[in-house]
Write an enzyme that holds these catalytic residues in place. Structure first.
Site, PDB file in Angstrom:
ATOM      1  N   PRO A  84      -9.439  -3.398  -5.703  1.00 21.68           N
ATOM      2  CA  PRO A  84      -9.735  -3.245  -4.281  1.00 21.68           C
ATOM      3  C   PRO A  84      -8.134  -3.427  -3.468  1.00 21.68           C
ATOM      4  O   PRO A  84      -8.210  -3.022  -2.149  1.00 21.68           O
ATOM      5  CB  PRO A  84     -10.847  -3.612  -3.642  1.00 21.68           C
ATOM      6  CG  PRO A  84     -10.661  -5.276  -4.179  1.00 21.68           C
ATOM      7  CD  PRO A  84     -10.699  -4.867  -5.698  1.00 21.68           C
ATOM      8  N   CYS A  91     -10.770 -11.712 -14.708  1.00 20.53           N
ATOM      9  CA  CYS A  91     -12.360 -12.551 -14.345  1.00 20.53           C
ATOM     10  C   CYS A  91     -12.859 -12.897 -15.599  1.00 20.53           C
ATOM     11  O   CYS A  91     -14.333 -12.859 -15.097  1.00 20.53           O
ATOM     12  CB  CYS A  91     -12.248 -12.270 -13.031  1.00 20.53           C
ATOM     13  SG  CYS A  91     -13.416 -10.297 -13.156  1.00 20.53           S
ATOM     14  N   ASP A 132      -3.489   6.640 -14.577  1.00 19.23           N
ATOM     15  CA  ASP A 132      -3.944   6.143 -15.115  1.00 19.23           C
ATOM     16  C   ASP A 132      -2.600   5.358 -15.887  1.00 19.23           C
ATOM     17  O   ASP A 132      -1.947   5.776 -16.667  1.00 19.23           O
ATOM     18  CB  ASP A 132      -4.288   6.709 -17.025  1.00 19.23           C
ATOM     19  CG  ASP A 132      -4.876   5.953 -18.008  1.00 19.23           C
ATOM     20  OD1 ASP A 132      -4.515   4.871 -18.322  1.00 19.23           O
ATOM     21  OD2 ASP A 132      -5.673   6.548 -18.554  1.00 19.23           O
ATOM     22  N   GLY A 156      -6.990  -6.499  -2.814  1.00 24.28           N
ATOM     23  CA  GLY A 156      -6.399  -7.874  -2.816  1.00 24.28           C
ATOM     24  C   GLY A 156      -4.775  -7.827  -2.811  1.00 24.28           C
ATOM     25  O   GLY A 156      -4.417  -8.999  -2.416  1.00 24.28           O
TER      26      GLY A 156
END
Length: 455
Positions: A271, A396, A324, A273
């Site tokens: 997003p 993550c 992409d 950050g």
């Protein structure tokens, strides 16, 4: 002679819907979101997105999120007890009932809300959901939960067996701690925008607002709030003084180590950050932020706008594009990058406490597909890096197949690729990279591997 008919009665006007008592709508919304996520396989994020704006009071929005997240984190404890207390198994149409009971259980157990308020509003929510015949059952079961509590259960039971086995095999000594951490709420990490305010000055603003914060010596821009607060209450949030970003995610910019004025590719930017963090660190940076899904571009642009970074985009030094990353021929201008940040799509097994629906929706086939997609991304962006440049591969995830194994395989097939060691401030040594485990140091699970291209 036939008696005259009485005049026809005028049709009764429809009664306006009775307004719900305070707090009931939040419980109704919580039950509907939980029903969609638990019983119909919907994404928690996509279910919350249209519901939250309909609640005008920010306190109600915060309560809705707290109930839903606590119910999903504690579901492994609540569901067995509730099913055991039911006199007969729930039917196929009882999904909303079970979801409402989960919401009520979370209020009494994890959130410790006043019992009378939680019980009254949740029972009334049963009626508002069109289940007045089950309101008494909801009342009885939640009162039993209030009286008896929920028996202790191993947090590992929340994880599907196939995924639990993989985590235990990879991290046998730390798996239990990660399972336990994933069942608890996370602290709130803030990233202070150094282009607008010094961290110590912002911390003073928090102190004056009655918000306690702590500094982590490994993170130059971060503050940790052990007791999270609504974003709207953060001083200067709308003015871009601060953003919410986990400490592990903030370390990605440190691990990349881009030189001042570098030309950087953020290959999977939403997003936004990390892109914002890069620009906050270096006003001279030239950045191309790519995102595969064009629907997510407004989120990146809004992040940059709030942080006061859109003027960089107006200058042409910052570009945000829907593209992409695995198809450079469609977007690359032929000029090499000094640094590439590849925060790759992954299983998100390191952020279960923030995305508890992962344990409901993730499947073994998803991991295989993600590993293949990560390899394609690595192979596609590597040729765009100049000799001597650095690539940071990050996820993550806590699974070696997405992390250490993935980078090891890449190094074997990429000529001139050399893994650069990262210090232990980035977590445990994991092959050619570093792994922070879920919940460790109050941060999310995260993997970092820095790779340099030989000149």
């Amino acid at each position: 002679m036939q008696a005259p008919r009485p005049p026809a009665r005028a049709p009764r006007a429809a009664r306006p819907a009775r307004p719900l008592a305070p707090g009931v709508q939040v419980r109704v919304d919580a039950a509907q979101v939980l029903d969609a996520v638990v019983h119909r396989g919907r994404s928690l994020k996509s279910e919350l997105a249209p519901v939250l704006p309909r609640l005008p009071d920010p306190r109600d929005r915060a309560l809705l999120e707290a109930i839903v997240f606590a119910a999903l984190r504690g579901r492994y404890r609540y569901e067995p007890a509730l099913r055991g207390w039911l006199q007969k198994p729930p039917g196929a149409s009882d999904g909303p009932l079970l979801a409402l009971l989960l919401a009520g259980s979370a209020q009494l157990d994890a959130l410790r809300l006043p019992a009378h308020a939680a019980l009254d509003a949740t029972v009334e929510a049963a009626r508002a959901l069109g289940r007045p015949h089950q309101a008494g059952l909801v009342n009885a079961l939640l009162r039993r939960a209030q009286r008896d509590g929920f028996p202790p259960t191993d947090p590992a039971g929340a994880w599907p067996q196939w995924l639990r086995s993989r985590v235990e095999a990879a991290w046998p000594a730390q798996a239990a701690a990660m399972f336990a951490a994933s069942a608890q709420p996370a602290p709130m990490w803030l990233r202070v925008n150094r282009r607008r305010i010094a961290r110590d000055a912002y911390r003073l603003m928090l102190d004056e607002a009655g918000v306690a914060s702590a500094i982590d010596p490994r993170l130059d821009d971060a503050l940790r709030l052990d007791t999270p607060v609504p974003v709207a209450t953060l001083p200067g949030f709308d003015q871009g003084l601060v953003s919410v970003q986990d400490g592990s995610a903030q370390q990605a910019v440190d691990a990349l180590g881009a030189e001042p004025g570098a030309r950087v590719l953020d290959a999977c930017a939403a997003p936004g950050g990390k892109a914002a963090h890069l620009l906050e660190r270096d006003p001279a940076l030239e950045l191309l932020a790519l995102e595969l899904d064009p629907r997510r571009l407004p989120r990146i642009e809004e992040t940059l706008r709030r942080c006061g970074l859109l003027e960089d985009a107006a200058s042409g030094r910052v570009q945000v594009r829907a593209a992409d990353a695995t198809l450079p021929a469609q977007w690359w201008d032929g000029f090499s990058f000094d640094a590439v940040l590849l925060d790759a799509p992954c299983s998100a097994t390191g952020v279960v406490r923030r995305q508890p629906d992962i344990l409901l929706h993730r499947r073994p086939a998803d991991i295989d597909a993600l590993v293949q997609a990560q390899a394609r991304l690595l192979d596609a962006v590597w040729p765009l890096l100049r000799p001597g440049g650095t690539l940071l591969y990050a996820t993550c995830s806590i699974l070696p197949c997405e992390n250490a194994d993935q980078v090891t395989a890449f190094l074997a097939r990429a000529p001139g690729a050399i893994a650069e060691p990262l210090p232990d401030t980035f977590g445990h040594l994991a092959g050619p990279g570093r792994q922070r485990l879920a919940g460790e140091d109050g941060m999310d699970g995260f993997f970092y591997a820095r790779v340099r291209k030989c000149p």
